[in-house]
Design a protein around this motif. Sequence first.
Motif, PDB file in Angstrom:
ATOM      1  N   ARG A   8      21.997  53.442  80.092  1.00 41.64           N
ATOM      2  CA  ARG A   8      21.521  54.721  79.564  1.00 41.64           C
ATOM      3  C   ARG A   8      21.892  55.874  80.488  1.00 41.64           C
ATOM      4  O   ARG A   8      22.226  56.964  80.029  1.00 41.64           O
ATOM      5  N   ALA A   9      21.819  55.642  81.776  1.00 43.10           N
ATOM      6  CA  ALA A   9      22.166  56.689  82.740  1.00 43.10           C
ATOM      7  C   ALA A   9      23.650  57.062  82.617  1.00 43.10           C
ATOM      8  O   ALA A   9      24.015  58.247  82.687  1.00 43.10           O
ATOM      9  N   ARG A  10      24.498  56.061  82.436  1.00 44.83           N
ATOM     10  CA  ARG A  10      25.926  56.337  82.269  1.00 44.83           C
ATOM     11  C   ARG A  10      26.185  57.137  80.992  1.00 44.83           C
ATOM     12  O   ARG A  10      26.978  58.073  80.984  1.00 44.83           O
ATOM     13  N   LEU A  11      25.512  56.736  79.906  1.00 44.09           N
ATOM     14  CA  LEU A  11      25.663  57.472  78.645  1.00 44.09           C
ATOM     15  C   LEU A  11      25.155  58.901  78.781  1.00 44.09           C
ATOM     16  O   LEU A  11      25.768  59.846  78.273  1.00 44.09           O
ATOM     17  N   LEU A  12      24.034  59.069  79.469  1.00 47.04           N
ATOM     18  CA  LEU A  12      23.490  60.408  79.676  1.00 47.04           C
ATOM     19  C   LEU A  12      24.457  61.246  80.516  1.00 47.04           C
ATOM     20  O   LEU A  12      24.720  62.405  80.186  1.00 47.04           O
ATOM     21  N   VAL A  16      26.327  64.619  79.309  1.00 43.71           N
ATOM     22  CA  VAL A  16      26.202  65.889  80.047  1.00 43.71           C
ATOM     23  C   VAL A  16      27.579  66.411  80.427  1.00 43.71           C
ATOM     24  O   VAL A  16      27.855  67.611  80.299  1.00 43.71           O
ATOM     25  N   CYS A  17      28.462  65.544  80.887  1.00 42.32           N
ATOM     26  CA  CYS A  17      29.829  65.971  81.247  1.00 42.32           C
ATOM     27  C   CYS A  17      30.581  66.490  80.022  1.00 42.32           C
ATOM     28  O   CYS A  17      31.271  67.507  80.106  1.00 42.32           O
ATOM     29  N   ALA A  18      30.481  65.793  78.896  1.00 42.84           N
ATOM     30  CA  ALA A  18      31.161  66.237  77.671  1.00 42.84           C
ATOM     31  C   ALA A  18      30.616  67.587  77.221  1.00 42.84           C
ATOM     32  O   ALA A  18      31.382  68.474  76.824  1.00 42.84           O
ATOM     33  N   PHE A  19      29.306  67.764  77.321  1.00 45.93           N
ATOM     34  CA  PHE A  19      28.704  69.049  76.951  1.00 45.93           C
ATOM     35  C   PHE A  19      29.184  70.160  77.875  1.00 45.93           C
ATOM     36  O   PHE A  19      29.500  71.267  77.425  1.00 45.93           O
TER      37      PHE A  19
END
Length: 92
Positions: A8-12, A16-19
């Motif tokens: 989940r941390a990696r997905l988050l 955040v990076c994509a945003f």
Amino acid sequence: MTFPWAGRARLLLLGVCAFAVLVGALVWYGAQTVSTDCLVTYSQVTGRDGARLPDANGRGSSDQELIDRAYRRALETGRCDPPRTRWKQWLD
């Protein structure tokens, strides 16, 4: 040892990076200076054979140079709005 929240941390972090990249691209695109819509006219004197005649300096101007010169004159005389940032046009 793996942690259950690591996926989940990696997905988050990826989200955040994509945003951040998306917002950065939008800010960059909106900050670009663009010219406003402006209608200009120009003329070019040619000889009987259609060849361009040189100007007073002995140089022939291209169509793009003549258009740019007419646009600059229209800006100087106030007949056209000056270029502005793209985001200001979004608000109109």
